[in-house]
Enzyme design. Structure first.
Site, PDB file in Angstrom:
ATOM      1  N   ASN A   6     -22.535  -5.622  32.329  1.00  0.00           N
ATOM      2  CA  ASN A   6     -21.494  -4.450  31.634  1.00  0.00           C
ATOM      3  C   ASN A   6     -21.647  -3.350  32.650  1.00  0.00           C
ATOM      4  OD1 ASN A   6     -22.105  -6.182  29.090  1.00  0.00           O
ATOM      5  ND2 ASN A   6     -23.439  -4.598  28.413  1.00  0.00           N
ATOM      6  N   ASN A  17     -29.323  -7.174  24.921  1.00  0.00           N
ATOM      7  CA  ASN A  17     -28.254  -6.182  25.684  1.00  0.00           C
ATOM      8  C   ASN A  17     -28.912  -4.995  26.407  1.00  0.00           C
ATOM      9  OD1 ASN A  17     -25.523  -5.105  25.861  1.00  0.00           O
ATOM     10  ND2 ASN A  17     -26.661  -3.227  24.900  1.00  0.00           N
ATOM     11  N   GLU A  53     -21.560   5.886  17.924  1.00  0.00           N
ATOM     12  CA  GLU A  53     -22.280   6.039  19.302  1.00  0.00           C
ATOM     13  C   GLU A  53     -23.413   6.849  19.323  1.00  0.00           C
ATOM     14  OE1 GLU A  53     -21.539   4.602  22.302  1.00  0.00           O
ATOM     15  OE2 GLU A  53     -19.903   3.428  22.094  1.00  0.00           O
ATOM     16  N   TRP A  54     -24.165   6.732  19.957  1.00  0.00           N
ATOM     17  CA  TRP A  54     -25.360   7.684  19.920  1.00  0.00           C
ATOM     18  C   TRP A  54     -25.662   8.173  21.502  1.00  0.00           C
ATOM     19  CZ3 TRP A  54     -30.126   8.483  22.266  1.00  0.00           C
ATOM     20  CH2 TRP A  54     -30.739   9.468  21.965  1.00  0.00           C
ATOM     21  N   GLN A 111     -23.680  -0.756  15.326  1.00  0.00           N
ATOM     22  CA  GLN A 111     -22.495   0.316  15.725  1.00  0.00           C
ATOM     23  C   GLN A 111     -21.182   0.073  14.834  1.00  0.00           C
ATOM     24  OE1 GLN A 111     -23.572  -0.407  20.072  1.00  0.00           O
ATOM     25  NE2 GLN A 111     -22.651   1.682  20.093  1.00  0.00           N
ATOM     26  N   ARG A 168     -17.292 -10.893  21.691  1.00  0.00           N
ATOM     27  CA  ARG A 168     -18.833 -10.749  21.562  1.00  0.00           C
ATOM     28  C   ARG A 168     -19.180  -9.957  20.437  1.00  0.00           C
ATOM     29  NH1 ARG A 168     -22.306  -6.700  25.500  1.00  0.00           N
ATOM     30  NH2 ARG A 168     -24.251  -7.362  24.524  1.00  0.00           N
ATOM     31  N   HIS A 212     -29.358  -6.454  20.059  1.00  0.00           N
ATOM     32  CA  HIS A 212     -28.404  -5.012  20.749  1.00  0.00           C
ATOM     33  C   HIS A 212     -29.313  -3.974  20.258  1.00  0.00           C
ATOM     34  CE1 HIS A 212     -24.450  -4.070  22.726  1.00  0.00           C
ATOM     35  NE2 HIS A 212     -24.986  -2.615  22.299  1.00  0.00           N
ATOM     36  N   TRP A 231     -15.055  -2.671  25.957  1.00  0.00           N
ATOM     37  CA  TRP A 231     -15.709  -1.960  24.906  1.00  0.00           C
ATOM     38  C   TRP A 231     -15.001  -0.815  24.465  1.00  0.00           C
ATOM     39  CZ3 TRP A 231     -20.412  -3.051  22.576  1.00  0.00           C
ATOM     40  CH2 TRP A 231     -20.768  -2.087  21.693  1.00  0.00           C
TER      41      TRP A 231
HETATM   42  C1  BGC Z   1     -24.263  -0.251  25.067  1.00  0.00           C
HETATM   43  C2  BGC Z   1     -23.247  -0.054  23.841  1.00  0.00           C
HETATM   44  C3  BGC Z   1     -22.764   1.425  23.841  1.00  0.00           C
HETATM   45  C4  BGC Z   1     -21.836   1.603  25.287  1.00  0.00           C
HETATM   46  C5  BGC Z   1     -21.163   2.938  25.335  1.00  0.00           C
HETATM   47  C6  BGC Z   1     -23.492   0.316  26.437  1.00  0.00           C
HETATM   48  O1  BGC Z   1     -24.575   0.787  27.166  1.00  0.00           O
HETATM   49  O2  BGC Z   1     -24.261  -1.543  25.357  1.00  0.00           O
HETATM   50  O3  BGC Z   1     -23.892  -0.275  22.641  1.00  0.00           O
HETATM   51  O4  BGC Z   1     -22.008   1.762  22.594  1.00  0.00           O
HETATM   52  O5  BGC Z   1     -22.502   1.528  26.317  1.00  0.00           O
HETATM   53  O6  BGC Z   1     -21.879   3.742  25.344  1.00  0.00           O
END
Ligand code: BGC
Length: 479
Positions: free
Chosen positions: A302, A176, A435-436, A30, A82, A128, A428
């Protein structure tokens, strides 16, 4: 301002220990870019987004601009960062007998040294989402029907990382978000996907984690004295009302997204939440459960958002999307009232009480009995339509500031009022990274990346807000 500033509320002054980790998180694909530079091999993302205008070919150009990233982290008052290692950057073909790429190793060595010089502790995610493409082709990567090859290849990659970086990296995350990863595989990241793959990928993630944690503990921990965990994610699902159907549906969503992974890893047991799919849900053997039991030194979580469970359970496979892979119908309104401030395309809403409930859940169900702390490794917000806003509004990101202010307060409340042990928090993300999300592009960064101006980094106001919150709440940080 639409919120009461946490950093002006004396009840929260210095309530967190001086050792509290605070900083930002990112992921290789990313942010790095340079996907065909420095000897890197292809990953499944290169293939998956090959024809998309938004792919990781340049991303935030952090492969070249990592020094700027460290400067930002310093400026933002972070003591922790991180990031993830791109497997195919250091082992282009990924397998245990395949070559090591020394240019890739040098990139991560420089980054780690730079962070340590800046007084920032690195946490390294080994994986990840970015499977080396050649391993996907060899045995379908994490969807492998027999996990033997995958476990051996991953362990050999992990061993290389521990041997090479473990003198300086003291905190590792194996994988991740296995929950989101299984969903991404289902949404097209894996070719020829079938429903059993969904369970296989989750199962293989847990097994790989167990093997890698055992490797670290048996061969490296004694000399390197670090810790290892896995980055689980947990969204909160609240019953929309008190009806048994809504309560059961909410519980089921929670069990599927978190207990599936946390039970074997923290308790050595396995979930019954997928019994409806018992014909295709793989179970662990007693021996595997023994290996998995207690295989993380801290509880890494997360979290982004909260929704309501309406009480309806969906037919398997009736809807394939990120919200309903748990087969639980969600809603973001109750009696016509929105659950919180809407984020971009509904991901996520601002619901700080949901974050507090997540922390309490993880503590009560898993971390407390083991007396291990929780570390939040991702939490963040994408403002609605941020990518089409004027630069002034992007920088003055009030909605994101409100989110961070109120979520960090929820964390402090979990510590102060619920007795939850939280050892760290990572927003984050550091940058507006790639982002996808099925074509809509949320932005999560506290830094705007101006691609037209040579990937110049421009801080948003949420970065200074977080900095002042940390200075205020972390003991000994007050000016
Ligand atoms: C993921 C990230 C992603 C973020 C926001 C999380 O689920 O670890 O890679 O960018 O969400 O969409």
């Amino acid at each position: 301002m639409t919120f009461a500033k946490l950093s002006e509320n004396p009840e929260y002054s210095s309530i967190l220990p001086a050792t509290f980790l605070h900083g930002y998180a990112s992921a290789a694909y990313q942010i790095e870019g340079a996907t065909s530079q420095g000897g890197r091999g292809a990953s499944i993302w290169d293939e998956f987004l090959r024809d998309s205008p938004e792919n990781g070919d340049t991303a935030c150009n952090s492969y070249h601009l990592w020094r700027n990233d460290i400067e930002l982290l310093k400026q933002y008052g972070a003591n922790s960062y991180r990031f993830s290692i791109s497997w195919s950057r250091i082992k282009p073909l990924g397998g245990r007998k395949d070559e090591v790429n020394h240019e890739g190793i040098k990139y991560y060595n420089d980054l780690i040294d730079g962070l340590l010089e800046a007084g920032i502790e690195p946490t390294v995610t080994l994986f990840h989402y970015d499977v080396p493409l050649s391993l996907q082709r060899r045995y379908r990567g994490f969807a492998a029907a027999d996990s033997g090859e995958l476990v051996e290849d991953f362990c050999s990659f992990a061993r290389l990382c521990f041997e090479t970086f473990g003198d300086r990296v003291k905190r590792w995350l194996t994988i991740n978000e296995p929950w989101i990863f299984t969903i991404l595989y289902s949404l097209g990241l894996a070719e020829d996907w079938t429903q059993p793959d969904f369970f296989r990928v989750g199962h293989n993630c847990i097994l790989v984690h167990g093997h890698v944690a055992r490797l670290y503990r048996e061969e490296f921990k004694m000399t390197q004295d670090g810790q290892i965990g896995i980055a689980l994610n947990m969204e909160w699902v609240e019953p929309v009302d008190e009806s048994p159907a809504a309560v059961q549906a909410a519980n089921l969503a929670t069990e599927r997204c978190i207990d599936w992974f946390a039970k074997p890893i923290f308790l050595g047991t396995q979930t019954n939440a997928w019994d409806r799919h018992s014909d295709i849900f793989p179970r662990f053997s007693e021996e595997e459960l023994q290996m998995l039991n207690g295989s993380a030194d801290f509880f890494s979580v997360n979290h982004y958002g909260t929704s309501y469970a309406t009480g309806r359970i969906l037919e398997p496979g009736s809807k394939l999307d990120i919200w309903t892979m748990d087969e639980v119908e969600k809603s973001w309104t109750k009696d016509g009232i929105l659950i919180g401030r809407r984020g971009h395309n509904g991901h996520p809403h601002t619901v700080p009480w949901g974050f507090r409930k997540v922390l309490v859940y993880c503590w009560d169900h898993f971390a407390k009995a083991l007396d291990i702390p929780i570390i939040v490794y991702e939490n963040g917000y994408a403002m609605e339509n941020e990518s089409s806003m004027a630069i002034e509004s992007i920088i003055d990101d009030t909605a994101r500031q409100e989110y961070y202010n109120n979520y960090f307060q929820a964390l402090c409340d979990a510590v102060k009022m619920d007795g939850v042990q939280v050892a760290g928090y990572h927003a984050w993300s550091l940058l507006d990274n790639l982002e996808w999300h099925n074509g809509y592009q949320p932005r999560f960064g506290v830094t705007f990346v101006d691609r037209e101006a040579g990937y110049k980094r421009i801080p948003k106001k949420s970065a200074s807000l977080l900095n002042s919150i940390w200075r205020y709440t972390v003991h000994g940080k007050r000016e």
